[in-house]
Design a protein around this motif. Sequence first.
Motif, PDB file in Angstrom:
ATOM      1  N   ALA A   4       0.825  -1.205   0.000  1.00  0.00           N
ATOM      2  CA  ALA A   4       0.000   0.000   0.000  1.00  0.00           C
ATOM      3  C   ALA A   4       0.863   1.260   0.000  1.00  0.00           C
ATOM      4  O   ALA A   4       0.552   2.243  -0.680  1.00  0.00           O
ATOM      5  CB  ALA A   4      -0.923  -0.004   1.215  1.00  0.00           C
ATOM      6  N   SER A   5       1.951   1.215   0.768  1.00  0.00           N
ATOM      7  CA  SER A   5       2.854   2.362   0.840  1.00  0.00           C
ATOM      8  C   SER A   5       3.504   2.642  -0.510  1.00  0.00           C
ATOM      9  O   SER A   5       3.599   3.791  -0.951  1.00  0.00           O
ATOM     10  CB  SER A   5       3.930   2.105   1.909  1.00  0.00           C
ATOM     11  N   LEU A   6       3.947   1.576  -1.179  1.00  0.00           N
ATOM     12  CA  LEU A   6       4.578   1.739  -2.491  1.00  0.00           C
ATOM     13  C   LEU A   6       3.569   2.238  -3.531  1.00  0.00           C
ATOM     14  O   LEU A   6       3.892   3.090  -4.374  1.00  0.00           O
ATOM     15  CB  LEU A   6       5.193   0.409  -2.934  1.00  0.00           C
ATOM     16  N   ALA A   7       2.352   1.716  -3.450  1.00  0.00           N
ATOM     17  CA  ALA A   7       1.335   2.111  -4.423  1.00  0.00           C
ATOM     18  C   ALA A   7       0.935   3.581  -4.277  1.00  0.00           C
ATOM     19  O   ALA A   7       0.663   4.269  -5.266  1.00  0.00           O
ATOM     20  CB  ALA A   7       0.100   1.225  -4.273  1.00  0.00           C
ATOM     21  N   SER A   8       0.938   4.061  -3.046  1.00  0.00           N
ATOM     22  CA  SER A   8       0.524   5.445  -2.787  1.00  0.00           C
ATOM     23  C   SER A   8       1.676   6.432  -2.819  1.00  0.00           C
ATOM     24  O   SER A   8       1.455   7.650  -2.785  1.00  0.00           O
ATOM     25  CB  SER A   8      -0.180   5.530  -1.429  1.00  0.00           C
ATOM     26  N   SER A  35      16.253   3.126   7.519  1.00  0.00           N
ATOM     27  CA  SER A  35      16.029   4.425   8.159  1.00  0.00           C
ATOM     28  C   SER A  35      17.023   5.472   7.665  1.00  0.00           C
ATOM     29  O   SER A  35      16.649   6.611   7.359  1.00  0.00           O
ATOM     30  CB  SER A  35      16.132   4.280   9.682  1.00  0.00           C
ATOM     31  N   LEU A  36      18.300   5.082   7.596  1.00  0.00           N
ATOM     32  CA  LEU A  36      19.302   6.019   7.102  1.00  0.00           C
ATOM     33  C   LEU A  36      19.037   6.388   5.643  1.00  0.00           C
ATOM     34  O   LEU A  36      19.116   7.557   5.260  1.00  0.00           O
ATOM     35  CB  LEU A  36      20.702   5.407   7.236  1.00  0.00           C
ATOM     36  N   GLY A  37      18.729   5.370   4.827  1.00  0.00           N
ATOM     37  CA  GLY A  37      18.464   5.630   3.417  1.00  0.00           C
ATOM     38  C   GLY A  37      17.296   6.571   3.217  1.00  0.00           C
ATOM     39  O   GLY A  37      17.365   7.505   2.395  1.00  0.00           O
ATOM     40  N   THR A  38      16.227   6.352   3.978  1.00  0.00           N
ATOM     41  CA  THR A  38      15.050   7.210   3.850  1.00  0.00           C
ATOM     42  C   THR A  38      15.341   8.621   4.349  1.00  0.00           C
ATOM     43  O   THR A  38      14.932   9.613   3.730  1.00  0.00           O
ATOM     44  CB  THR A  38      13.869   6.615   4.636  1.00  0.00           C
ATOM     45  N   GLU A  39      16.050   8.720   5.477  1.00  0.00           N
ATOM     46  CA  GLU A  39      16.357  10.030   6.055  1.00  0.00           C
ATOM     47  C   GLU A  39      17.247  10.853   5.123  1.00  0.00           C
ATOM     48  O   GLU A  39      17.067  12.059   4.985  1.00  0.00           O
ATOM     49  CB  GLU A  39      17.045   9.843   7.415  1.00  0.00           C
ATOM     50  N   TRP A  40      18.197  10.204   4.483  1.00  0.00           N
ATOM     51  CA  TRP A  40      19.147  10.916   3.616  1.00  0.00           C
ATOM     52  C   TRP A  40      18.550  11.282   2.258  1.00  0.00           C
ATOM     53  O   TRP A  40      18.861  12.326   1.704  1.00  0.00           O
ATOM     54  CB  TRP A  40      20.404  10.088   3.407  1.00  0.00           C
ATOM     55  N   THR A  41      17.718  10.392   1.719  1.00  0.00           N
ATOM     56  CA  THR A  41      17.229  10.598   0.345  1.00  0.00           C
ATOM     57  C   THR A  41      15.795  11.086   0.275  1.00  0.00           C
ATOM     58  O   THR A  41      15.385  11.661  -0.738  1.00  0.00           O
ATOM     59  CB  THR A  41      17.334   9.294  -0.461  1.00  0.00           C
ATOM     60  N   GLY A  42      15.005  10.822   1.323  1.00  0.00           N
ATOM     61  CA  GLY A  42      13.592  11.174   1.289  1.00  0.00           C
ATOM     62  C   GLY A  42      12.759  10.234   0.440  1.00  0.00           C
ATOM     63  O   GLY A  42      11.575  10.486   0.210  1.00  0.00           O
ATOM     64  N   VAL A  43      13.354   9.129  -0.012  1.00  0.00           N
ATOM     65  CA  VAL A  43      12.635   8.147  -0.839  1.00  0.00           C
ATOM     66  C   VAL A  43      11.856   7.196   0.072  1.00  0.00           C
ATOM     67  O   VAL A  43      12.443   6.355   0.771  1.00  0.00           O
ATOM     68  CB  VAL A  43      13.623   7.349  -1.724  1.00  0.00           C
ATOM     69  N   GLY A  44      10.535   7.323   0.088  1.00  0.00           N
ATOM     70  CA  GLY A  44       9.713   6.507   0.980  1.00  0.00           C
ATOM     71  C   GLY A  44       9.761   5.029   0.663  1.00  0.00           C
ATOM     72  O   GLY A  44       9.529   4.187   1.538  1.00  0.00           O
ATOM     73  N   GLY A  45      10.082   4.702  -0.592  1.00  0.00           N
ATOM     74  CA  GLY A  45      10.141   3.298  -0.964  1.00  0.00           C
ATOM     75  C   GLY A  45      11.197   2.520  -0.204  1.00  0.00           C
ATOM     76  O   GLY A  45      11.079   1.297  -0.048  1.00  0.00           O
ATOM     77  N   LEU A  46      12.229   3.210   0.299  1.00  0.00           N
ATOM     78  CA  LEU A  46      13.270   2.525   1.074  1.00  0.00           C
ATOM     79  C   LEU A  46      12.720   2.034   2.416  1.00  0.00           C
ATOM     80  O   LEU A  46      13.095   0.966   2.898  1.00  0.00           O
ATOM     81  CB  LEU A  46      14.457   3.458   1.303  1.00  0.00           C
ATOM     82  N   ASP A  47      11.822   2.814   3.009  1.00  0.00           N
ATOM     83  CA  ASP A  47      11.173   2.383   4.250  1.00  0.00           C
ATOM     84  C   ASP A  47      10.306   1.162   3.987  1.00  0.00           C
ATOM     85  O   ASP A  47      10.312   0.198   4.767  1.00  0.00           O
ATOM     86  CB  ASP A  47      10.327   3.526   4.814  1.00  0.00           C
ATOM     87  N   ALA A  48       9.564   1.177   2.874  1.00  0.00           N
ATOM     88  CA  ALA A  48       8.729   0.025   2.512  1.00  0.00           C
ATOM     89  C   ALA A  48       9.588  -1.201   2.229  1.00  0.00           C
ATOM     90  O   ALA A  48       9.227  -2.329   2.600  1.00  0.00           O
ATOM     91  CB  ALA A  48       7.871   0.365   1.291  1.00  0.00           C
TER      92      ALA A  48
END
Length: 220
Positions: free
Chosen positions: A103-107, A168-181
């Motif tokens: 759902a996160s990736l789709a949205s 967490s580091l990847g998302t924090e540094w890049t802002g790419v939400g897909g890394l959290d998913a």
Amino acid sequence: MTPGARDALYARAAWLAAFTAVYNLAEGAVSVFFGLEDETLSLFGFGVDSFVEVISGVGVWHMARRIRRNPDRSPDPFERRALRITGTAFYLLAAGLAAGAAASLASGHAPVTTFWGVVVALVSIVTMWALIRAKVRVGRALDSDAILADAACTRTCLYLSFVLLGASLGTEWTGVGGLDAAGALLIAAFALREGREAFGKARGAATCRCAACGCSGETG
């Protein structure tokens, strides 16, 4: 080894298992809170996994006390029941995280922040590393496959901490939400494997006991 020294080592093994359970409770509460607060799926999933590991810690604590009293006794119904409950919980966690990640990736959803994921992961890495060393020392001193297996289970928790840290580091540094998913999906894969192994060991398929590697019992 004298009986007194052996009893002291089994008491230490039980203490380590109890500490692991208490730590996982605290870690799970913090992770779930900040996971919900910051909309971080990987941190939330990590927290729920920590809660499931509490069942494992209680089972290992019970096992250490049982072996101390009677090394030749097979795993009792409490241990097998704990494994089945743990396996079910891991399956539910894997399914929930997979659905949430999809759902996160789709949205295109992105967490508010993953700062607390970094903090929790770093604290967990240090704690799990120390627990692994302590459990391996006790397991080798007692020549206990079960306690060494518990150390291996803690090592799995260490790997999960690195997964959380990377996501967490990847998302924090890049802002790419897909890394959290993606991190949530990796945690789901670990949970699926842990659930399958827990059910296998509940049926008596191996000779150790813990949820993360799904072990059940030992011969002392």
